[in-house]
Design a protein around this motif. Structure first.
Motif, PDB file in Angstrom:
ATOM      1  N   UNK A 150      24.692  98.398  58.314  1.00 50.83           N
ATOM      2  CA  UNK A 150      24.010  97.661  57.264  1.00 50.83           C
ATOM      3  C   UNK A 150      24.914  96.514  56.794  1.00 50.83           C
ATOM      4  N   UNK A 151      24.373  95.322  56.768  1.00 51.43           N
ATOM      5  CA  UNK A 151      25.123  94.158  56.324  1.00 51.43           C
ATOM      6  C   UNK A 151      25.213  94.155  54.808  1.00 51.43           C
ATOM      7  N   UNK A 152      26.378  93.801  54.277  1.00 49.63           N
ATOM      8  CA  UNK A 152      26.557  93.805  52.828  1.00 49.63           C
ATOM      9  C   UNK A 152      27.043  92.458  52.334  1.00 49.63           C
ATOM     10  N   UNK A 153      26.592  92.132  51.131  1.00 51.14           N
ATOM     11  CA  UNK A 153      27.006  90.899  50.488  1.00 51.14           C
ATOM     12  C   UNK A 153      28.251  91.127  49.644  1.00 51.14           C
ATOM     13  N   UNK A 154      29.024  90.072  49.454  1.00 54.32           N
ATOM     14  CA  UNK A 154      30.114  90.095  48.487  1.00 54.32           C
ATOM     15  C   UNK A 154      29.511  89.987  47.089  1.00 54.32           C
ATOM     16  N   UNK A 155      30.221  90.427  46.059  1.00 48.13           N
ATOM     17  CA  UNK A 155      29.674  90.351  44.690  1.00 48.13           C
ATOM     18  C   UNK A 155      29.235  88.938  44.288  1.00 48.13           C
ATOM     19  N   UNK A 156      30.006  87.909  44.642  1.00 49.73           N
ATOM     20  CA  UNK A 156      29.614  86.551  44.260  1.00 49.73           C
ATOM     21  C   UNK A 156      28.328  86.126  44.984  1.00 49.73           C
ATOM     22  N   UNK A 157      28.095  86.677  46.186  1.00 43.75           N
ATOM     23  CA  UNK A 157      26.859  86.362  46.897  1.00 43.75           C
ATOM     24  C   UNK A 157      25.665  87.036  46.228  1.00 43.75           C
ATOM     25  N   UNK A 158      25.850  88.234  45.702  1.00 51.19           N
ATOM     26  CA  UNK A 158      24.771  88.875  44.932  1.00 51.19           C
ATOM     27  C   UNK A 158      24.386  88.032  43.729  1.00 51.19           C
ATOM     28  N   UNK A 159      25.369  87.406  43.077  1.00 47.45           N
ATOM     29  CA  UNK A 159      25.083  86.497  41.963  1.00 47.45           C
ATOM     30  C   UNK A 159      24.247  85.319  42.449  1.00 47.45           C
ATOM     31  N   UNK A 160      24.591  84.793  43.604  1.00 49.01           N
ATOM     32  CA  UNK A 160      23.840  83.670  44.177  1.00 49.01           C
ATOM     33  C   UNK A 160      22.409  84.055  44.507  1.00 49.01           C
ATOM     34  N   UNK A 161      22.209  85.252  45.033  1.00 52.62           N
ATOM     35  CA  UNK A 161      20.850  85.745  45.338  1.00 52.62           C
ATOM     36  C   UNK A 161      20.024  85.811  44.061  1.00 52.62           C
ATOM     37  N   UNK A 162      20.586  86.365  43.003  1.00 54.90           N
ATOM     38  CA  UNK A 162      19.864  86.433  41.720  1.00 54.90           C
ATOM     39  C   UNK A 162      19.532  85.042  41.193  1.00 54.90           C
ATOM     40  N   UNK A 163      20.441  84.121  41.369  1.00 57.38           N
ATOM     41  CA  UNK A 163      20.220  82.739  40.924  1.00 57.38           C
ATOM     42  C   UNK A 163      19.052  82.097  41.680  1.00 57.38           C
ATOM     43  N   UNK A 164      18.923  82.380  42.961  1.00 59.08           N
ATOM     44  CA  UNK A 164      17.861  81.771  43.777  1.00 59.08           C
ATOM     45  C   UNK A 164      16.473  82.265  43.399  1.00 59.08           C
ATOM     46  N   UNK A 165      16.358  83.381  42.692  1.00 58.30           N
ATOM     47  CA  UNK A 165      15.047  83.879  42.279  1.00 58.30           C
ATOM     48  C   UNK A 165      14.369  82.984  41.251  1.00 58.30           C
ATOM     49  N   UNK A 166      15.113  82.064  40.665  1.00 63.98           N
ATOM     50  CA  UNK A 166      14.499  81.126  39.731  1.00 63.98           C
ATOM     51  C   UNK A 166      13.524  80.234  40.503  1.00 63.98           C
ATOM     52  N   UNK A 167      12.538  79.700  39.830  1.00 71.41           N
ATOM     53  CA  UNK A 167      11.506  78.901  40.508  1.00 71.41           C
ATOM     54  C   UNK A 167      12.105  77.697  41.238  1.00 71.41           C
ATOM     55  N   UNK A 168      13.042  77.005  40.628  1.00 74.44           N
ATOM     56  CA  UNK A 168      13.728  75.876  41.246  1.00 74.44           C
ATOM     57  C   UNK A 168      15.220  76.095  41.058  1.00 74.44           C
ATOM     58  N   UNK A 169      15.936  76.305  42.153  1.00 70.16           N
ATOM     59  CA  UNK A 169      17.356  76.633  42.034  1.00 70.16           C
ATOM     60  C   UNK A 169      18.183  75.805  43.005  1.00 70.16           C
TER      61      UNK A 169
END
Length: 157
Positions: free
Chosen positions: A1-20
């Motif tokens: 299973x591929x895993x993200x680094x903690x800072x990448x998880x922050x980036x994923x959450x940021x991208x959920x915004x309508x325009x990011x």
């Protein structure tokens, strides 16, 4: 299973915004973050990137977004899915991922094919290439193309 680094998880959450906009140094995984963020996208996903990065994006979409190859279409690779039957391919599967290149956004025939769809997500890689609304790409992407969510990726700000 591929895993993200903690800072990448922050980036994923940021991208959920309508325009990011995701601005990270080169090599920190903006492509990976976008694939993970939109693996369950609310409709077809359009990726606009450099011509030489299309296959790189394709491998990341398969590995990180868990998208089977039959739901992935990379423009300009020929075969059964080419611009001639683009509309049918995207309408058949609303979970389709389409990867195209910057030059396609300035070709009228390709623009028309892209405009025939409402995209769930538009991911603009190397977004600094848009520069502003005075460029062909900038005008097309910001004024004509419709997407419910926009993710702009760049290593420059």
């Amino acid at each position: 299973m591929l895993q993200l680094y903690p800072f990448q998880n922050d980036g994923v959450r940021h991208l959920y915004r309508r325009n990011a906009i995701l601005c990270d140094e080169p090599g920190l995984g903006k492509t990976v973050q976008a694939c993970v963020a939109w693996r369950d996208a609310p409709g077809p996903v359009l990726v606009v990137t450099n011509m030489r990065h299309k296959l790189f994006w394709g491998s990341h979409v398969i590995n990180w977004a868990d998208v089977p190859s039959e739901r992935l279409w990379i423009t300009g690779t020929g075969g059964a899915l080419d611009w001639d039957n683009f509309d049918t391919a995207v309408k058949v599967d609303p979970r389709q991922w389409v990867i195209t290149h910057w030059q396609a956004t300035s070709m009228v025939s390709h623009q028309n094919a892209l405009l025939n769809h409402t995209w769930g997500v538009a991911i603009i890689d190397e977004a600094h290439r848009m520069r502003d609304h005075s460029t062909l790409c900038g005008r097309f992407l910001t004024f004509k193309l419709h997407a419910d969510y926009w993710s702009f990726l760049t290593a420059t700000i």
